[in-house]
Design a protein around this motif. Sequence first.
Motif, mmCIF file in Angstrom:
data_model
loop_
_atom_site.group_PDB
_atom_site.id
_atom_site.type_symbol
_atom_site.label_atom_id
_atom_site.label_comp_id
_atom_site.label_asym_id
_atom_site.label_seq_id
_atom_site.Cartn_x
_atom_site.Cartn_y
_atom_site.Cartn_z
ATOM 1 N N THR A 85 0.857 -1.180 0.000
ATOM 2 C CA THR A 85 0.000 0.000 0.000
ATOM 3 C C THR A 85 0.892 1.228 0.000
ATOM 4 O OG1 THR A 85 -1.741 -1.141 1.243
ATOM 5 C CG2 THR A 85 -1.799 1.276 1.218
ATOM 6 N N VAL A 86 0.766 2.032 -1.050
ATOM 7 C CA VAL A 86 1.637 3.201 -1.207
ATOM 8 C C VAL A 86 0.792 4.445 -1.438
ATOM 9 C CG1 VAL A 86 3.451 4.269 -2.603
ATOM 10 C CG2 VAL A 86 3.488 1.800 -2.195
ATOM 11 N N GLN A 87 1.096 5.502 -0.693
ATOM 12 C CA GLN A 87 0.455 6.791 -0.902
ATOM 13 C C GLN A 87 1.427 7.689 -1.678
ATOM 14 O OE1 GLN A 87 -2.689 7.614 -0.165
ATOM 15 N NE2 GLN A 87 -2.981 5.508 0.586
ATOM 16 N N PHE A 88 1.042 8.051 -2.879
ATOM 17 C CA PHE A 88 1.928 8.855 -3.706
ATOM 18 C C PHE A 88 1.864 10.332 -3.330
ATOM 19 C CE2 PHE A 88 1.140 5.275 -6.707
ATOM 20 C CZ PHE A 88 2.443 4.817 -6.739
ATOM 21 N N ARG A 89 3.015 10.973 -3.370
ATOM 22 C CA ARG A 89 3.098 12.402 -3.106
ATOM 23 C C ARG A 89 3.641 13.117 -4.354
ATOM 24 N NH1 ARG A 89 4.353 9.783 1.540
ATOM 25 N NH2 ARG A 89 3.282 10.458 3.438
ATOM 26 N N PRO A 90 3.270 14.368 -4.527
ATOM 27 C CA PRO A 90 3.714 15.117 -5.718
ATOM 28 C C PRO A 90 5.182 15.505 -5.628
ATOM 29 C CG PRO A 90 2.464 16.557 -4.266
ATOM 30 C CD PRO A 90 2.373 15.159 -3.682
ATOM 31 N N THR A 91 6.072 14.563 -5.911
ATOM 32 C CA THR A 91 7.513 14.823 -5.817
ATOM 33 C C THR A 91 7.976 15.720 -6.960
ATOM 34 O OG1 THR A 91 8.066 12.896 -7.158
ATOM 35 C CG2 THR A 91 7.826 12.539 -4.784
ATOM 36 N N ARG A 92 9.168 16.297 -6.780
ATOM 37 C CA ARG A 92 9.719 17.192 -7.797
ATOM 38 C C ARG A 92 9.940 16.472 -9.130
ATOM 39 N NH1 ARG A 92 12.858 21.797 -8.039
ATOM 40 N NH2 ARG A 92 11.462 22.531 -6.398
ATOM 41 N N TYR A 93 10.411 15.233 -9.068
ATOM 42 C CA TYR A 93 10.685 14.486 -10.292
ATOM 43 C C TYR A 93 9.407 14.252 -11.105
ATOM 44 C CZ TYR A 93 12.338 10.692 -13.318
ATOM 45 O OH TYR A 93 12.656 9.914 -14.408
ATOM 46 N N VAL A 94 8.355 13.806 -10.425
ATOM 47 C CA VAL A 94 7.091 13.569 -11.127
ATOM 48 C C VAL A 94 6.520 14.884 -11.646
ATOM 49 C CG1 VAL A 94 4.691 12.811 -10.860
ATOM 50 C CG2 VAL A 94 6.545 11.462 -9.856
ATOM 51 N N GLN A 95 6.616 15.939 -10.855
ATOM 52 C CA GLN A 95 6.124 17.244 -11.293
ATOM 53 C C GLN A 95 6.861 17.717 -12.544
ATOM 54 O OE1 GLN A 95 6.642 19.501 -7.651
ATOM 55 N NE2 GLN A 95 4.459 19.426 -7.199
ATOM 56 N N ASP A 96 8.172 17.445 -12.606
ATOM 57 C CA ASP A 96 8.947 17.806 -13.797
ATOM 58 C C ASP A 96 8.469 17.033 -15.023
ATOM 59 O OD1 ASP A 96 10.479 19.598 -12.413
ATOM 60 O OD2 ASP A 96 12.211 18.278 -12.170
ATOM 61 N N ARG A 169 6.616 5.571 -15.326
ATOM 62 C CA ARG A 169 8.025 5.254 -15.093
ATOM 63 C C ARG A 169 8.605 6.095 -13.958
ATOM 64 N NH1 ARG A 169 8.712 5.819 -20.594
ATOM 65 N NH2 ARG A 169 10.198 7.526 -20.274
ATOM 66 N N ALA A 170 8.200 7.363 -13.909
ATOM 67 C CA ALA A 170 8.703 8.240 -12.844
ATOM 68 C C ALA A 170 8.280 7.712 -11.475
ATOM 69 C CB ALA A 170 8.176 9.668 -13.050
ATOM 70 N N ARG A 171 7.017 7.315 -11.337
ATOM 71 C CA ARG A 171 6.534 6.774 -10.064
ATOM 72 C C ARG A 171 7.278 5.490 -9.688
ATOM 73 N NH1 ARG A 171 4.043 10.457 -7.008
ATOM 74 N NH2 ARG A 171 2.158 11.329 -7.936
ATOM 75 N N GLN A 172 7.474 4.636 -10.655
ATOM 76 C CA GLN A 172 8.089 3.338 -10.378
ATOM 77 C C GLN A 172 9.558 3.476 -10.002
ATOM 78 O OE1 GLN A 172 7.122 1.207 -13.951
ATOM 79 N NE2 GLN A 172 5.012 0.809 -13.316
ATOM 80 N N THR A 173 10.282 4.334 -10.712
ATOM 81 C CA THR A 173 11.706 4.496 -10.388
ATOM 82 C C THR A 173 11.880 5.176 -9.029
ATOM 83 O OG1 THR A 173 11.738 6.549 -11.690
ATOM 84 C CG2 THR A 173 12.479 4.537 -12.779
ATOM 85 N N GLU A 174 10.955 6.046 -8.655
ATOM 86 C CA GLU A 174 11.032 6.688 -7.345
ATOM 87 C C GLU A 174 10.867 5.681 -6.205
ATOM 88 O OE1 GLU A 174 9.799 11.329 -7.521
ATOM 89 O OE2 GLU A 174 8.180 9.901 -7.270
ATOM 90 N N LEU A 175 10.156 4.594 -6.486
ATOM 91 C CA LEU A 175 9.969 3.554 -5.475
ATOM 92 C C LEU A 175 11.139 2.572 -5.456
ATOM 93 C CD1 LEU A 175 6.162 2.725 -5.849
ATOM 94 C CD2 LEU A 175 7.279 3.985 -4.006
ATOM 95 N N GLY A 176 12.123 2.819 -6.288
ATOM 96 C CA GLY A 176 13.293 1.950 -6.310
ATOM 97 C C GLY A 176 13.178 0.780 -7.264
ATOM 98 N N LEU A 177 12.103 0.736 -8.038
ATOM 99 C CA LEU A 177 11.937 -0.332 -9.031
ATOM 100 C C LEU A 177 12.814 -0.011 -10.241
ATOM 101 C CD1 LEU A 177 8.066 -0.713 -8.724
ATOM 102 C CD2 LEU A 177 9.846 -2.110 -7.643
ATOM 103 N N LYS A 178 13.460 -1.020 -10.777
ATOM 104 C CA LYS A 178 14.480 -0.768 -11.787
ATOM 105 C C LYS A 178 14.234 -1.446 -13.128
ATOM 106 C CE LYS A 178 18.115 -0.097 -8.331
ATOM 107 N NZ LYS A 178 19.435 -0.559 -7.843
ATOM 108 N N GLU A 179 13.484 -2.548 -13.135
ATOM 109 C CA GLU A 179 13.323 -3.306 -14.378
ATOM 110 C C GLU A 179 11.860 -3.616 -14.673
ATOM 111 O OE1 GLU A 179 17.099 -5.947 -15.354
ATOM 112 O OE2 GLU A 179 16.158 -6.557 -13.465
#
Length: 240
Positions: A85-96, A169-179
């Motif tokens: 269960t993950v609550q997403f926040r509006p990070t700078r990377y996703v906003q970009d 992709r931005a959300r997934q890489t922020e969670l540390g997922l790589k492949e």
Amino acid sequence: MHAMLRRMHKEVLSDLVEAYKAAEAQIAQDASPLARLVKVMDQLTAKWRKQFDDAADDMAKRFVKSAQTYTQSSFQAELKRNGFTVQFRPTRYVQDMVARSIAENVNLIKGMSDDHLKGIETAVNMSVMRGRDLSSLSEALQKQYGVSRRRAAFIARDQNNKATSVINRARQTELGLKEAIWVHSSGGKHPRPDHVKAGKDRLRFNLIKGAYIGGRWIHPGEDPNCRCTWSVIIPGFDDD
């Protein structure tokens, strides 16, 4: 976008038909009514270019935000199926990434309206130079509208794929997922053979770098009309 394009075409057609009717006798006599028609076309172009410029930013924001909401909900559902269960926040990377998608859509919307108006102007000029009647001009304008409408549909579909891909992709890489594993979509009429093969082979690729296909590094949904997606690899759950 379709609704605004339809309104623009309807008004431009109405005003041009009126101006063309007034000049039709001159056209038949090989006179030069072009100045009058050019003036009408210039006025219409200025008006509708401003309207599209004013509306493009809002249309693009709504379009990308819709893709963002859909992407986030789908990814959260996928994680939940795997016990997260993950609550997403509006990070700078996703906003970009969102800002870049919006900017690209703004440019495409403005470009589409400009091309439509240029196509109409060309049709008017050709009709005058060739001494064609109003029915011929109306037919040419209707063909131009068909071209622009198909382009608007392509832009909407293609940009939806791209925005969804980039934000996901931005959300997934922020969670540390790589492949991830390439998933080919069978929805297109003309599938790319290398994309079909990537899906069949369950090609594994790096989320940031992309997959090496056709001599270049690309991501699913990046090529025009590509509807491919991917299945993200969650360590400890999806590892082979």
